[in-house]
Enzyme design. Structure first.
Site, PDB file in Angstrom:
ATOM      1  N   ALA A  96       3.390  -1.055   4.552  1.00 40.34           N
ATOM      2  CA  ALA A  96       2.907  -1.091   5.944  1.00 40.34           C
ATOM      3  C   ALA A  96       2.413  -2.472   6.352  1.00 40.34           C
ATOM      4  CB  ALA A  96       1.813  -0.047   6.140  1.00 40.34           C
ATOM      5  N   ASN A 138       7.971  -5.867  -1.428  1.00 37.37           N
ATOM      6  CA  ASN A 138       7.971  -4.753  -0.476  1.00 37.37           C
ATOM      7  C   ASN A 138       6.530  -4.645   0.010  1.00 37.37           C
ATOM      8  OD1 ASN A 138       7.955  -2.431   0.991  1.00 37.37           O
ATOM      9  ND2 ASN A 138       9.113  -1.208  -0.506  1.00 37.37           N
ATOM     10  N   ARG A 159       5.551  12.086  -3.080  1.00 33.69           N
ATOM     11  CA  ARG A 159       5.509  12.639  -1.724  1.00 33.69           C
ATOM     12  C   ARG A 159       6.713  12.101  -0.948  1.00 33.69           C
ATOM     13  NH1 ARG A 159      -0.450  12.513  -0.794  1.00 33.69           N
ATOM     14  NH2 ARG A 159      -1.156  13.925  -2.414  1.00 33.69           N
ATOM     15  N   HIS A 170      12.921  -3.087   1.594  1.00 31.10           N
ATOM     16  CA  HIS A 170      12.412  -1.807   2.106  1.00 31.10           C
ATOM     17  C   HIS A 170      13.310  -0.693   1.593  1.00 31.10           C
ATOM     18  CE1 HIS A 170       9.449  -3.763   4.455  1.00 31.10           C
ATOM     19  NE2 HIS A 170      10.376  -4.605   4.870  1.00 31.10           N
ATOM     20  N   ARG A 173      13.884   4.283  11.886  1.00 32.24           N
ATOM     21  CA  ARG A 173      12.604   4.982  11.954  1.00 32.24           C
ATOM     22  C   ARG A 173      11.823   4.550  13.212  1.00 32.24           C
ATOM     23  NH1 ARG A 173       9.808   4.720   6.262  1.00 32.24           N
ATOM     24  NH2 ARG A 173       8.600   6.406   7.228  1.00 32.24           N
ATOM     25  N   PRO A 231       0.798  -1.230   0.000  1.00 31.45           N
ATOM     26  CA  PRO A 231       0.000   0.000   0.000  1.00 31.45           C
ATOM     27  C   PRO A 231       0.835   1.286   0.000  1.00 31.45           C
ATOM     28  CG  PRO A 231      -0.130  -1.119   2.116  1.00 31.45           C
ATOM     29  CD  PRO A 231       0.534  -2.075   1.168  1.00 31.45           C
ATOM     30  N   ASN A 232       0.324   2.233  -0.756  1.00 32.01           N
ATOM     31  CA  ASN A 232       0.847   3.606  -0.855  1.00 32.01           C
ATOM     32  C   ASN A 232       2.116   3.718  -1.687  1.00 32.01           C
ATOM     33  OD1 ASN A 232      -1.210   4.898   0.777  1.00 32.01           O
ATOM     34  ND2 ASN A 232      -0.289   3.810   2.497  1.00 32.01           N
ATOM     35  N   GLU A 249      12.756  -9.784   0.719  1.00 31.38           N
ATOM     36  CA  GLU A 249      11.965  -8.660   1.236  1.00 31.38           C
ATOM     37  C   GLU A 249      12.772  -7.376   1.035  1.00 31.38           C
ATOM     38  OE1 GLU A 249      11.167  -9.220   5.395  1.00 31.38           O
ATOM     39  OE2 GLU A 249      10.419  -7.167   5.678  1.00 31.38           O
ATOM     40  N   TYR A 279      11.836   8.492   0.739  1.00 34.79           N
ATOM     41  CA  TYR A 279      11.745   7.437  -0.279  1.00 34.79           C
ATOM     42  C   TYR A 279      12.423   7.791  -1.611  1.00 34.79           C
ATOM     43  CZ  TYR A 279       8.332   5.617   3.032  1.00 34.79           C
ATOM     44  OH  TYR A 279       7.739   5.137   4.169  1.00 34.79           O
TER      45      TYR A 279
END
Ligand code: CA2
Length: 150
Positions: free
Chosen positions: A78, A75, A19, A101, A108, A11-12, A99, A24
């Site tokens: 969330a 990835n 943004r 990220h 973070r 998601p996102n 995986e 990112y």
């Protein structure tokens, strides 16, 4: 003959490059897809690149990858930190799972430090920016033993 690798995004990630560039970067998801196709071609891999904001759709894609694709780069965004359902789906996949990220989740918030998916991943690439996807494809090529990835 090239082998298929599914590159799945949670998601996102459709907002990538639009943004929060300080976290990112400036590459869009379309840029990442183009990079994956280019790097994949050099490794003898055919790339199926997908993104969804819906947990069930990612689970369906993992099921669809079974017996058909040589590896998965994921990835989960969330869902990394929340989804036992994605972990369970990945348990049923027989090939290597890497995986990825983009950000260094360990620098973070605390809630980003735990990943359900890592328990089933062959490897985890964190904090290497969008280059992490290319690194993940190289690792998959090594693990499945394509001539180009050896
Ligand atoms: O660093 C990563 O790749 C993450 O998987 C990205 C997720 C985050 O929830 C994970 O903790 C770490 C967030 C993806 C959302 O991406 C956006 C990109 C641009 C603007 C807004 C969100």
């Amino acid at each position: 003959m090239s082998q298929i690798v599914a590159v799945l995004n949670g998601p996102n990630l459709n907002l990538l490059g639009k943004r929060q560039p300080e976290i990112y970067g400036r590459e869009t998801l379309a840029d990442v897809e183009a990079d994956c196709r280019r790097v994949g071609a050099g490794l003898g891999l055919e790339i199926e690149f997908r993104q969804s904001n819906r947990e069930y759709e990612i689970i369906d894609w993992i099921h669809d990858a079974r017996g058909r694709t040589a590896g998965i780069v994921i990835n989960p965004a969330a869902f990394t930190h929340t989804s036992v359902a994605i972990l369970d789906a990945l348990h049923a996949f027989e090939g290597p799972i890497i995986e990825v990220h983009i950000s260094n989740v360990h620098k973070r918030e605390e809630f980003r430090h735990h990943s359900y998916v890592s328990a089933v991943a062959s490897g985890v690439i964190v904090g290497c920016g969008t280059q992490g996807y290319a690194l993940a494809l190289q690792r998959i090529a090594t693990l499945i033993g394509t001539k180009e990835g050896a």
